[in-house]
Design an enzyme around this catalytic site. Structure first.
Site, short mmCIF file in Angstrom:
data_model
loop_
_atom_site.label_atom_id
_atom_site.label_comp_id
_atom_site.label_asym_id
_atom_site.label_seq_id
_atom_site.Cartn_x
_atom_site.Cartn_y
_atom_site.Cartn_z
N ASP A 157 0.69 -1.10 0.02
CA ASP A 157 0.09 -0.02 0.15
C ASP A 157 0.89 1.29 0.13
O ASP A 157 0.35 2.33 -0.47
CB ASP A 157 -1.03 0.05 1.05
CG ASP A 157 -2.40 -0.46 0.65
OD1 ASP A 157 -2.77 -0.41 -0.16
OD2 ASP A 157 -2.93 -1.11 1.71
N HIS A 217 -10.15 7.98 -0.42
CA HIS A 217 -10.58 6.55 -0.32
C HIS A 217 -10.98 6.59 1.35
O HIS A 217 -10.44 6.63 2.19
CB HIS A 217 -9.15 5.58 -0.14
CG HIS A 217 -9.36 4.20 0.24
ND1 HIS A 217 -9.45 3.30 -0.69
CD2 HIS A 217 -9.87 3.60 1.37
CE1 HIS A 217 -9.85 2.08 -0.18
NE2 HIS A 217 -10.00 2.13 1.14
N GLY A 219 -13.29 4.52 4.18
CA GLY A 219 -13.81 3.43 4.46
C GLY A 219 -13.53 3.44 6.32
O GLY A 219 -13.41 4.63 6.77
#
Length: 416
Positions: A157, A217, A219
């Site tokens: 990542d 992103h 979440g």
């Protein structure tokens, strides 16, 4: 399917293991998904299976005797090889590649084949991210044992952010200490940002190298990223994924001295600490006992965003405020050269009210929301939710880290 690469894309968390299976063809650039499986509830039994393959669909089936990530992975492998709808898959030996999502890759600038030396180096990196890398390494070890013929590849990542300039990734601390202990900003969610960048470029009919976006992103773990000409310029996460935006159980950015006022035992080992994972009280509190769960008692952002409870309203407003702070900062970093503001991740894709509030706050930058389009369900990988008259596009992307790993793997397999 003989001679055709069969790829496993594996995403291992502390409480779940998710595996997608793909076939890769020399005639197409995109791998074809054959099946997807996930076992959740490893830390809160009973474990449950979610599985889809062709016409077969299983949701929430309780399974017994699954007590570890390795148990879950072995169960998924057995399920795949016994699935009669996967007619060309009968044994584990047919898997040619196993792609592993590894959160922290240190200074690795890209994907890396995992041999014994690489594995031990990744073990050392676990010290930098004890709450994130350990799960992936457990499955890597299981793959080496259960799939001896498959090539194991780590996809990090952090690698997407190797392009961040020194002024962005350097902390203003003693340089010798920083270098010795590898203390710098690394950035995360990079596999997702690679997928988002490529998908947005295709949607806009531009080369990736000419695409500049602010990507979110969002979440249970959330981050923001400034991407200039297809490369990461800045990311809200830092040395670890804790920095930046708040999440379901993470604090995000706080005054570093806060934790010492919160608890005098900040540097002491947390209950979850072990010989292999050294976790301090501070890491445990800020990673697992903060975020909107600490504020509201729930990690369900769908409930938080629609609730009239004061603490839910506060948590929602905090999230909007922090997101807008990064959008504004990154707009300046990109000098206004922004093709689109892109929402992704489970919350980014589903929370239309959050998108509306963020875009309204950022209207002075040239982003405008189209409420009708914003309320429609996702029907494609990229969906435009902005007004046509706006200076910049506002998009939603259904990011897919599993696919992105398989795509990169298939591309490299064809060229080698």
């Amino acid at each position: 399917m003989d001679g055709m690469p069969l790829i496993l894309s594996i995403n291992a968390g502390s409480s779940s293991v998710k595996v997608s299976t793909y076939s890769a063809s020399s005639s197409t650039s995109s791998p074809n998904q054959l099946a997807e499986a996930e076992i959740s509830g490893l830390t809160a039994p009973p474990a449950r299976l979610k599985y889809s393959s062709g016409a077969t669909s299983i949701k929430g089936q309780e399974i017994q005797d699954i007590n570890s990530q390795e148990d879950a992975f072995q169960y998924i492998l057995d399920h795949l090889t016994k699935d009669e709808s996967l007619s060309d898959l009968s044994t584990r030996d047919q898997f040619t590649h196993a792609c592993h999502r590894v959160v922290h890759g240190g200074d690795y600038p890209g994907a890396h084949i995992i041999d014994d030396d690489t594995y031990h180096h990744l073990e050392d990196l676990t010290e930098l991210a004890p709450l994130h890398n350990a799960s992936a390494l457990t499955i890597v070890k299981a793959c080496m044992k259960l799939l001896p013929k498959a090539k194991n590849i780590a996809y990090f990542d952090s690698s997407f952010h190797a392009s961040m300039p020194d002024a962005v990734k350097t902390y203003p601390i003693d340089p010798q200490v920083a270098q010795k202990n590898k203390l710098r900003k690394y950035g995360f969610h990079g596999i997702s940002y690679a997928f988002i960048t490529r998908s947005v470029a295709e949607y806009l009919k531009k080369d990736t190298s000419e695409t500049s976006i602010i990507a979110l992103h969002l979440g249970s773990g959330a981050s923001a990223c400034a991407i200039r000409d297809g490369r990461s310029l800045d990311n809200s996460m830092g040395l670890t994924p804790l920095a930046g935006l708040p999440g379901a159980t993470r604090s995000g950015d706080v005054d570093p001295s806060l934790i010492f006022h919160f608890t005098h035992d900040a540097g002491q080992p947390a209950p979850a600490s072990s010989q292999k994972m050294h976790i301090s009280q501070a890491e445990d509190i800020l990673n697992k006992k903060s975020g909107w769960k600490a504020l509201t008692g729930t990690t369900d952002f769908g409930h938080i965003s629609t609730s009239a409870e004061p603490q839910c309203r506060l948590a929602f407003d905090i999230f909007v405020d922090r997101i807008c702070s990064f959008v504004g900062s990154y707009y300046v970093e990109l000098e206004g050269r922004v093709d689109a503001l892109v929402f992704a991740g489970g919350i980014g894709e589903k929370a239309d009210l959050l998108r509306k509030r963020v875009v309204q706050r950022c209207q002075c930058l040239g982003f405008e929301i189209d409420e009708q389009k914003n309320g429609q369900p996702m029907k494609a990988v990229i969906q435009d939710v902005g007004r046509e008259s706006a200076r910049h596009r506002t998009l939603v992307c259904q990011t897919d880290e599993q696919f992105e790993m398989a795509r990169q793997c298939a591309t490299n397999a064809k060229s080698s």
